[in-house]
Design a protein around this motif. Structure first.
Motif, PDB file in Angstrom:
ATOM      1  N   LYS A   1      -6.026  -0.727  -3.232  1.00 29.65           N
ATOM      2  CA  LYS A   1      -5.479  -0.179  -4.470  1.00 29.65           C
ATOM      3  C   LYS A   1      -4.316   0.782  -4.208  1.00 29.65           C
ATOM      4  CE  LYS A   1      -7.016   2.290  -8.631  1.00 29.65           C
ATOM      5  NZ  LYS A   1      -8.184   2.934  -9.281  1.00 29.65           N
ATOM      6  N   GLY A   2      -3.241   0.596  -4.981  1.00 29.61           N
ATOM      7  CA  GLY A   2      -2.073   1.456  -4.866  1.00 29.61           C
ATOM      8  C   GLY A   2      -1.016   0.947  -3.910  1.00 29.61           C
ATOM      9  N   ASP A   3      -1.343  -0.113  -3.157  1.00 29.24           N
ATOM     10  CA  ASP A   3      -0.426  -0.660  -2.152  1.00 29.24           C
ATOM     11  C   ASP A   3      -0.081  -2.106  -2.534  1.00 29.24           C
ATOM     12  OD1 ASP A   3       0.876  -1.476   0.224  1.00 29.24           O
ATOM     13  OD2 ASP A   3      -0.310  -0.063   1.397  1.00 29.24           O
ATOM     14  N   LEU A   4       1.208  -2.392  -2.656  1.00 27.95           N
ATOM     15  CA  LEU A   4       1.653  -3.716  -3.093  1.00 27.95           C
ATOM     16  C   LEU A   4       2.134  -4.598  -1.950  1.00 27.95           C
ATOM     17  CD1 LEU A   4       3.611  -2.687  -6.332  1.00 27.95           C
ATOM     18  CD2 LEU A   4       1.241  -3.483  -6.131  1.00 27.95           C
ATOM     19  N   HIS A   5       2.015  -4.132  -0.725  1.00 25.71           N
ATOM     20  CA  HIS A   5       2.475  -4.913   0.434  1.00 25.71           C
ATOM     21  C   HIS A   5       1.444  -5.982   0.805  1.00 25.71           C
ATOM     22  CE1 HIS A   5       4.678  -1.080   0.725  1.00 25.71           C
ATOM     23  NE2 HIS A   5       5.637  -1.811   1.253  1.00 25.71           N
ATOM     24  N   ASP A   6       1.900  -7.197   0.994  1.00 28.69           N
ATOM     25  CA  ASP A   6       0.929  -8.245   1.321  1.00 28.69           C
ATOM     26  C   ASP A   6       1.401  -9.253   2.356  1.00 28.69           C
ATOM     27  OD1 ASP A   6       2.768  -9.652  -0.151  1.00 28.69           O
ATOM     28  OD2 ASP A   6       1.334 -10.437  -1.620  1.00 28.69           O
ATOM     29  N   ILE A   7       2.551  -9.029   2.991  1.00 29.40           N
ATOM     30  CA  ILE A   7       3.053  -9.990   3.972  1.00 29.40           C
ATOM     31  C   ILE A   7       2.118 -10.089   5.178  1.00 29.40           C
ATOM     32  CG2 ILE A   7       4.912 -10.474   5.615  1.00 29.40           C
ATOM     33  CD1 ILE A   7       6.844  -9.261   3.544  1.00 29.40           C
ATOM     34  N   GLY A   8       1.818  -8.950   5.781  1.00 28.46           N
ATOM     35  CA  GLY A   8       0.925  -8.951   6.934  1.00 28.46           C
ATOM     36  C   GLY A   8      -0.454  -9.461   6.582  1.00 28.46           C
ATOM     37  N   LYS A   9      -0.939  -9.058   5.422  1.00 26.37           N
ATOM     38  CA  LYS A   9      -2.258  -9.501   4.964  1.00 26.37           C
ATOM     39  C   LYS A   9      -2.289 -11.021   4.783  1.00 26.37           C
ATOM     40  CE  LYS A   9      -2.911  -9.715   0.811  1.00 26.37           C
ATOM     41  NZ  LYS A   9      -2.654 -10.772  -0.170  1.00 26.37           N
ATOM     42  N   ASN A  10      -1.218 -11.587   4.241  1.00 21.31           N
ATOM     43  CA  ASN A  10      -1.156 -13.038   4.047  1.00 21.31           C
ATOM     44  C   ASN A  10      -1.119 -13.787   5.375  1.00 21.31           C
ATOM     45  OD1 ASN A  10      -1.269 -12.829   1.279  1.00 21.31           O
ATOM     46  ND2 ASN A  10       0.943 -12.978   0.994  1.00 21.31           N
ATOM     47  N   LEU A  11      -0.465 -13.214   6.362  1.00 25.55           N
ATOM     48  CA  LEU A  11      -0.451 -13.822   7.690  1.00 25.55           C
ATOM     49  C   LEU A  11      -1.854 -13.843   8.293  1.00 25.55           C
ATOM     50  CD1 LEU A  11       2.814 -12.334   9.229  1.00 25.55           C
ATOM     51  CD2 LEU A  11       2.386 -14.716   8.656  1.00 25.55           C
ATOM     52  N   VAL A  12      -2.560 -12.738   8.147  1.00 29.36           N
ATOM     53  CA  VAL A  12      -3.937 -12.682   8.641  1.00 29.36           C
ATOM     54  C   VAL A  12      -4.796 -13.713   7.912  1.00 29.36           C
ATOM     55  CG1 VAL A  12      -6.022 -11.264   8.777  1.00 29.36           C
ATOM     56  CG2 VAL A  12      -3.802 -10.265   9.338  1.00 29.36           C
ATOM     57  N   ALA A  13      -4.617 -13.821   6.597  1.00 27.23           N
ATOM     58  CA  ALA A  13      -5.378 -14.793   5.810  1.00 27.23           C
ATOM     59  C   ALA A  13      -5.111 -16.217   6.296  1.00 27.23           C
ATOM     60  CB  ALA A  13      -5.027 -14.659   4.328  1.00 27.23           C
ATOM     61  N   SER A  14      -3.851 -16.532   6.565  1.00 33.09           N
ATOM     62  CA  SER A  14      -3.485 -17.869   7.050  1.00 33.09           C
ATOM     63  C   SER A  14      -4.121 -18.156   8.404  1.00 33.09           C
ATOM     64  CB  SER A  14      -1.962 -18.011   7.153  1.00 33.09           C
ATOM     65  OG  SER A  14      -1.364 -17.994   5.887  1.00 33.09           O
TER      66      SER A  14
ATOM     67  N   VAL B   1     -11.425 -18.341   3.237  1.00 37.58           N
ATOM     68  CA  VAL B   1     -10.745 -17.083   2.932  1.00 37.58           C
ATOM     69  C   VAL B   1     -10.521 -16.926   1.436  1.00 37.58           C
ATOM     70  CG1 VAL B   1      -8.680 -15.689   3.317  1.00 37.58           C
ATOM     71  CG2 VAL B   1      -9.593 -17.085   5.173  1.00 37.58           C
ATOM     72  N   ILE B   2     -10.995 -15.809   0.904  1.00 37.13           N
ATOM     73  CA  ILE B   2     -10.773 -15.450  -0.500  1.00 37.13           C
ATOM     74  C   ILE B   2      -9.725 -14.345  -0.518  1.00 37.13           C
ATOM     75  CG2 ILE B   2     -11.846 -14.771  -2.670  1.00 37.13           C
ATOM     76  CD1 ILE B   2     -13.003 -17.341  -1.353  1.00 37.13           C
ATOM     77  N   ASN B   3      -8.496 -14.707  -0.860  1.00 38.92           N
ATOM     78  CA  ASN B   3      -7.376 -13.765  -0.827  1.00 38.92           C
ATOM     79  C   ASN B   3      -7.199 -13.129  -2.204  1.00 38.92           C
ATOM     80  OD1 ASN B   3      -4.945 -12.393  -0.497  1.00 38.92           O
ATOM     81  ND2 ASN B   3      -3.999 -14.031   0.695  1.00 38.92           N
ATOM     82  N   LEU B   4      -7.509 -11.849  -2.298  1.00 37.30           N
ATOM     83  CA  LEU B   4      -7.460 -11.146  -3.579  1.00 37.30           C
ATOM     84  C   LEU B   4      -6.074 -10.596  -3.913  1.00 37.30           C
ATOM     85  CD1 LEU B   4     -10.810  -9.141  -3.414  1.00 37.30           C
ATOM     86  CD2 LEU B   4     -10.393 -11.390  -4.423  1.00 37.30           C
ATOM     87  N   GLY B   5      -5.127 -10.715  -2.985  1.00 41.00           N
ATOM     88  CA  GLY B   5      -3.781 -10.218  -3.243  1.00 41.00           C
ATOM     89  C   GLY B   5      -3.637  -8.739  -2.895  1.00 41.00           C
ATOM     90  N   ALA B   6      -2.778  -8.062  -3.651  1.00 43.06           N
ATOM     91  CA  ALA B   6      -2.499  -6.645  -3.385  1.00 43.06           C
ATOM     92  C   ALA B   6      -3.046  -5.768  -4.508  1.00 43.06           C
ATOM     93  CB  ALA B   6      -0.997  -6.435  -3.236  1.00 43.06           C
ATOM     94  N   ASP B   7      -3.068  -4.438  -4.255  1.00 47.78           N
ATOM     95  CA  ASP B   7      -3.514  -3.460  -5.253  1.00 47.78           C
ATOM     96  C   ASP B   7      -4.946  -3.756  -5.703  1.00 47.78           C
ATOM     97  OD1 ASP B   7      -3.267  -1.231  -6.912  1.00 47.78           O
ATOM     98  OD2 ASP B   7      -2.425  -2.394  -8.577  1.00 47.78           O
ATOM     99  N   VAL B   8      -5.833  -3.932  -4.737  1.00 48.07           N
ATOM    100  CA  VAL B   8      -7.211  -4.346  -5.026  1.00 48.07           C
ATOM    101  C   VAL B   8      -8.148  -3.139  -5.022  1.00 48.07           C
ATOM    102  CG1 VAL B   8      -9.110  -5.853  -4.351  1.00 48.07           C
ATOM    103  CG2 VAL B   8      -6.744  -6.565  -3.937  1.00 48.07           C
ATOM    104  N   SER B   9      -8.912  -2.994  -6.075  1.00 47.86           N
ATOM    105  CA  SER B   9      -9.846  -1.876  -6.202  1.00 47.86           C
ATOM    106  C   SER B   9     -11.134  -2.152  -5.422  1.00 47.86           C
ATOM    107  CB  SER B   9     -10.200  -1.643  -7.667  1.00 47.86           C
ATOM    108  OG  SER B   9     -10.956  -2.737  -8.169  1.00 47.86           O
ATOM    109  N   LYS B  10     -11.885  -1.099  -5.170  1.00 48.31           N
ATOM    110  CA  LYS B  10     -13.161  -1.247  -4.468  1.00 48.31           C
ATOM    111  C   LYS B  10     -14.118  -2.128  -5.265  1.00 48.31           C
ATOM    112  CE  LYS B  10     -14.431   3.325  -6.267  1.00 48.31           C
ATOM    113  NZ  LYS B  10     -14.696   4.740  -5.891  1.00 48.31           N
TER     114      LYS B  10
ATOM    115  N   LEU C   1      -9.622  -5.232   4.819  1.00 45.84           N
ATOM    116  CA  LEU C   1      -8.803  -4.306   4.038  1.00 45.84           C
ATOM    117  C   LEU C   1      -7.468  -4.086   4.738  1.00 45.84           C
ATOM    118  CD1 LEU C   1     -11.514  -1.551   3.417  1.00 45.84           C
ATOM    119  CD2 LEU C   1     -11.081  -3.604   2.050  1.00 45.84           C
ATOM    120  N   SER C   2      -6.390  -4.156   3.961  1.00 47.71           N
ATOM    121  CA  SER C   2      -5.054  -3.943   4.513  1.00 47.71           C
ATOM    122  C   SER C   2      -4.355  -2.812   3.775  1.00 47.71           C
ATOM    123  CB  SER C   2      -4.225  -5.232   4.385  1.00 47.71           C
ATOM    124  OG  SER C   2      -2.884  -5.022   4.782  1.00 47.71           O
ATOM    125  N   ALA C   3      -3.529  -2.061   4.497  1.00 46.39           N
ATOM    126  CA  ALA C   3      -2.701  -1.015   3.895  1.00 46.39           C
ATOM    127  C   ALA C   3      -1.461  -0.812   4.757  1.00 46.39           C
ATOM    128  CB  ALA C   3      -3.463   0.301   3.781  1.00 46.39           C
TER     129      ALA C   3
END
Length: 206
Positions: free
Chosen positions: A94-107, A116-125, A142-144
């Motif tokens: 939550k609060g972070d809109l960066h997702d490039i690195g997270k998407n690479l990890v997901a891939s 893999v269930i990719n919830l995207g960015a700005d995800v709450s607990k 969790l990515s930040a």
């Protein structure tokens, strides 16, 4: 296989589709194609990025080529009843809109046999917990990328533990390190996509 490696490494979508078909027509198994060609290509482009030899657009193109190839292989793997290693819920906190690195990890995780269930960015607990329950996940990633959002990871960890979920929690992102991961009660930290797949497999086996 060399053609597929090159296509994913260079992020060439059309060539990746063609090379996957050629590999299948030659009698290669889907998992073998992933393990021996696709994952090494993603590892190579990731290493180049770390060394300043490749840039964000290169990573994005390679990740997209990887996904296109996986989309062709996954139905065949299902028909062969290939076992899924485990299910991972992943998202940028939550609060972070960066997702490039997270998407690479997901891939990379998907390419090595995880669901893999990719919830995207700005995800709450709350969303992390709900998704983990819905999909019976074994791992939450969790990515930040911001120092201002990394502290929210601790809130997620505490909420997951308070809920009683039996899941492992991995964290990653530029401002993090192993010490921070241990401090907030996470089960592991990885600095890149390749490390993340190794860690995820280790956590599943533990």
């Amino acid at each position: 296989m060399d053609n597929l490696y090159e296509a994913i490494y260079k992020g060439n979508f059309i060539a990746a589709k063609t090379a996957v078909s050629e590999a299948l027509n030659s009698g290669l198994e889907p998992q073998s194609i992933i393990d021996k060609s696709m994952c090494p290509a993603m590892e190579a482009i990731g290493k180049d990025f770390e060394e300043g030899k490749a840039f964000v657009p290169n990573l994005l193109l390679s990740a997209k080529a990887m996904k296109i190839a996986l989309d062709i292989l996954k139905p065949l793997m299902n028909s062969e009843q290939k076992a899924i290693i485990g299910t991972v819920v992943i998202g940028t906190v939550k609060g972070d809109l960066h997702d490039i690195g997270k998407n690479l990890v997901a891939s990379m995780l998907e390419g090595t046999g995880f669901n893999v269930i990719n919830l995207g960015a700005d995800v709450s607990k709350e969303r992390f917990i709900a998704a983990a329950k819905e999909h019976n996940a074994q791992i939450i990633c969790l990515s930040a990328l911001l120092t201002t959002t990394m502290d929210y990871m601790q809130e997620v960890v505490e909420a997951v533990r308070a809920d009683g979920l039996n899941v492992k929690i991995m964290v990653g992102g530029a401002p993090l390190n192993a010490e921070f991961a241990a401090k907030i009660g996470a089960d592991g930290y990885s600095s890149n996509a390749n490390e993340a797949t190794v860690l995820a497999k280790r956590l599943i086996a533990s």
